[in-house]
Design a protein around this motif. Sequence first.
Motif, mmCIF file in Angstrom:
data_model
loop_
_atom_site.group_PDB
_atom_site.id
_atom_site.type_symbol
_atom_site.label_atom_id
_atom_site.label_comp_id
_atom_site.label_asym_id
_atom_site.label_seq_id
_atom_site.Cartn_x
_atom_site.Cartn_y
_atom_site.Cartn_z
ATOM 1 N N GLY A 51 0.797 -1.218 0.000
ATOM 2 C CA GLY A 51 0.000 0.000 0.000
ATOM 3 C C GLY A 51 0.829 1.266 0.000
ATOM 4 N N PRO A 52 0.503 2.203 0.897
ATOM 5 C CA PRO A 52 1.216 3.489 0.934
ATOM 6 C C PRO A 52 2.714 3.343 1.195
ATOM 7 C CG PRO A 52 -0.821 3.607 2.198
ATOM 8 C CD PRO A 52 -0.618 2.165 1.856
ATOM 9 N N ASP A 53 3.095 2.321 1.965
ATOM 10 C CA ASP A 53 4.521 2.129 2.241
ATOM 11 C C ASP A 53 5.275 1.762 0.965
ATOM 12 O OD1 ASP A 53 4.135 2.670 4.913
ATOM 13 O OD2 ASP A 53 3.926 0.556 5.478
ATOM 14 N N GLU B 77 4.372 2.563 -2.067
ATOM 15 C CA GLU B 77 4.391 3.750 -2.922
ATOM 16 C C GLU B 77 5.466 4.730 -2.470
ATOM 17 O OE1 GLU B 77 1.394 7.120 -4.803
ATOM 18 O OE2 GLU B 77 0.618 5.476 -3.586
ATOM 19 N N ALA B 78 5.617 4.911 -1.161
ATOM 20 C CA ALA B 78 6.631 5.837 -0.660
ATOM 21 C C ALA B 78 8.035 5.338 -0.990
ATOM 22 C CB ALA B 78 6.471 6.021 0.845
ATOM 23 N N LEU B 79 8.260 4.038 -0.828
ATOM 24 C CA LEU B 79 9.567 3.484 -1.164
ATOM 25 C C LEU B 79 9.864 3.626 -2.650
ATOM 26 C CD1 LEU B 79 9.743 0.182 0.924
ATOM 27 C CD2 LEU B 79 11.165 2.215 1.213
ATOM 28 N N PHE B 80 8.846 3.488 -3.465
ATOM 29 C CA PHE B 80 9.028 3.553 -4.912
ATOM 30 C C PHE B 80 9.500 4.932 -5.366
ATOM 31 C CE2 PHE B 80 7.258 4.509 -9.140
ATOM 32 C CZ PHE B 80 7.942 3.559 -9.879
ATOM 33 N N GLU B 81 9.088 5.991 -4.684
ATOM 34 C CA GLU B 81 9.391 7.375 -5.054
ATOM 35 C C GLU B 81 8.697 7.740 -6.366
ATOM 36 O OE1 GLU B 81 13.607 8.115 -5.003
ATOM 37 O OE2 GLU B 81 13.897 6.956 -3.162
ATOM 38 N N PRO B 82 7.365 7.856 -6.340
ATOM 39 C CA PRO B 82 6.604 8.102 -7.571
ATOM 40 C C PRO B 82 6.885 9.476 -8.169
ATOM 41 C CG PRO B 82 5.184 8.290 -5.643
ATOM 42 C CD PRO B 82 6.493 7.747 -5.154
ATOM 43 N N THR B 83 6.718 9.549 -9.475
ATOM 44 C CA THR B 83 6.814 10.804 -10.220
ATOM 45 C C THR B 83 5.582 10.907 -11.113
ATOM 46 O OG1 THR B 83 7.985 9.774 -12.065
ATOM 47 C CG2 THR B 83 9.335 10.652 -10.260
ATOM 48 N N PRO C 61 3.323 3.282 -8.692
ATOM 49 C CA PRO C 61 3.049 1.837 -8.623
ATOM 50 C C PRO C 61 1.806 1.420 -9.400
ATOM 51 C CG PRO C 61 3.700 2.664 -6.472
ATOM 52 C CD PRO C 61 3.505 3.866 -7.352
ATOM 53 N N GLN C 62 0.982 2.380 -9.804
ATOM 54 C CA GLN C 62 -0.226 2.065 -10.570
ATOM 55 C C GLN C 62 -0.016 2.187 -12.078
ATOM 56 O OE1 GLN C 62 -2.899 0.828 -9.265
ATOM 57 N NE2 GLN C 62 -2.333 1.106 -7.104
ATOM 58 N N SER C 63 1.171 2.570 -12.516
ATOM 59 C CA SER C 63 1.424 2.749 -13.945
ATOM 60 C C SER C 63 1.343 1.417 -14.677
ATOM 61 C CB SER C 63 2.804 3.371 -14.169
ATOM 62 O OG SER C 63 2.883 4.663 -13.605
ATOM 63 N N ALA C 64 0.700 1.432 -15.838
ATOM 64 C CA ALA C 64 0.602 0.244 -16.692
ATOM 65 C C ALA C 64 1.550 0.426 -17.868
ATOM 66 C CB ALA C 64 -0.831 0.057 -17.181
ATOM 67 N N VAL C 65 2.605 -0.364 -17.911
ATOM 68 C CA VAL C 65 3.611 -0.236 -18.969
ATOM 69 C C VAL C 65 4.000 -1.615 -19.472
ATOM 70 C CG1 VAL C 65 4.534 1.952 -18.128
ATOM 71 C CG2 VAL C 65 5.486 -0.178 -17.279
ATOM 72 N N GLY C 66 4.530 -1.654 -20.680
ATOM 73 C CA GLY C 66 4.954 -2.913 -21.270
ATOM 74 C C GLY C 66 6.334 -3.325 -20.799
ATOM 75 N N GLN C 67 6.711 -4.510 -21.214
ATOM 76 C CA GLN C 67 8.020 -5.058 -20.875
ATOM 77 C C GLN C 67 9.103 -4.371 -21.696
ATOM 78 O OE1 GLN C 67 8.876 -9.310 -21.920
ATOM 79 N NE2 GLN C 67 8.466 -9.606 -19.744
#
Length: 390
Positions: free
Chosen positions: A50-52, A54-60, A65-71
């Motif tokens: 969850g929020p932890d 997301e915080a570790l990820f350092e979103p921009t 963490p919710q971004s949908a991207v290809g390989q």
Amino acid sequence: MPSVTPDDAPLLADLMPWSVAPPRLGRGWPAAPDAASLKARWDALLKAEGPDREALFEPTRSRTPQSAVGQLPGRHGGTEKLARATGPCAEPVRVLRAPYDEQWLIPDHRLIDAARPELWRVADERQVFVVEAAIAPADSGGPLLLASGVLPLVRPGRIRPLYRRPGGTEPNLAPGLSDHLTDRLGHRPDPLDVLAWALVAVRPGLSVPLTADPELWSRGVELGRRVLWLMRRDGERPKLPGGRRPYVRAPLPSRPVALHYDRTEETLQLDDGRISPVPPEAWDFEAGGVRVLEGWFAARMPGPAEPGTLEAIRPATWQQTWTSELLELITVLALLAELRPQQAELTVTNPITAAELRETGVLPVPDTARRPASVLDHHEEGPEGQFTLL
């Protein structure tokens, strides 16, 4: 540098027309000087929820963490949204993180703001990436171009792959350039020869004087091939002039904090540890206005990271592999510096000018040559496991 007036020399941007902006990570933790730290960071990320997480990820704005991207092309990272990812860490790969500094990267598209998939599609053992070096003070003597066999992350200059397709096919050269060089030189140059020439003939402003003198061309290509071999750092480990090699003369501490150079003794000191011989030319070697050895050391022994961040997960001690890499880097820098006088003496005669290339139809370059190859015959996994055909 070669003595041809700037107005007459063609630009690198015309000789190697397809270029790509360098990848932009958006966060520092997916790259590191050691691969083990990256896997530990990935594990720590997935243990959080969850929020932890997301915080570790350092979103921009580009990645959350919710971004949908290809390989990433040619890689095996997951494609489910990172918020619910559970799989193992993608196997780290070598990248050029800074001039003459190869490090490791988690090749996962979900972690990288701007990965430049078009570069990953053509990255293989045959590829050579040309990197436009950062602008440095005119008297620094730093290189104008870098060459790498691994994907460069060096900013801010553009990246020009030597080949537009995998397998060393379709050279990224202006259409008709090879034919024109063949007519003027009396033999057909290999694409690597054109790159080798550019590495030693390039001038400020990234113009590349060309010559129709076969003897001068051969001499420049031979010199450029040597530079290219040293920059790619593959194959047999090089030796200093006279067959010397730097060695560890006093054991390096478990966690050195200071780097010092003794010019009289030609000794590099890491706290109480000592490496010699280290020629002054290696210590003084700069890229982008930064002393390469100092930048390399700082990347491995940085200051304290913010507690609780993924970047805080790093080796507690100096890694033995870093010692081997440092010894080789010292040798490479010394040998590159030794070649600089020969580059400075490379005076171009019988020039092939930009005007000549325009008269023969090589210039201007068609727009299609400035774009990546449009069709590649393999599948790539898109977001959430979908497949696309490029």
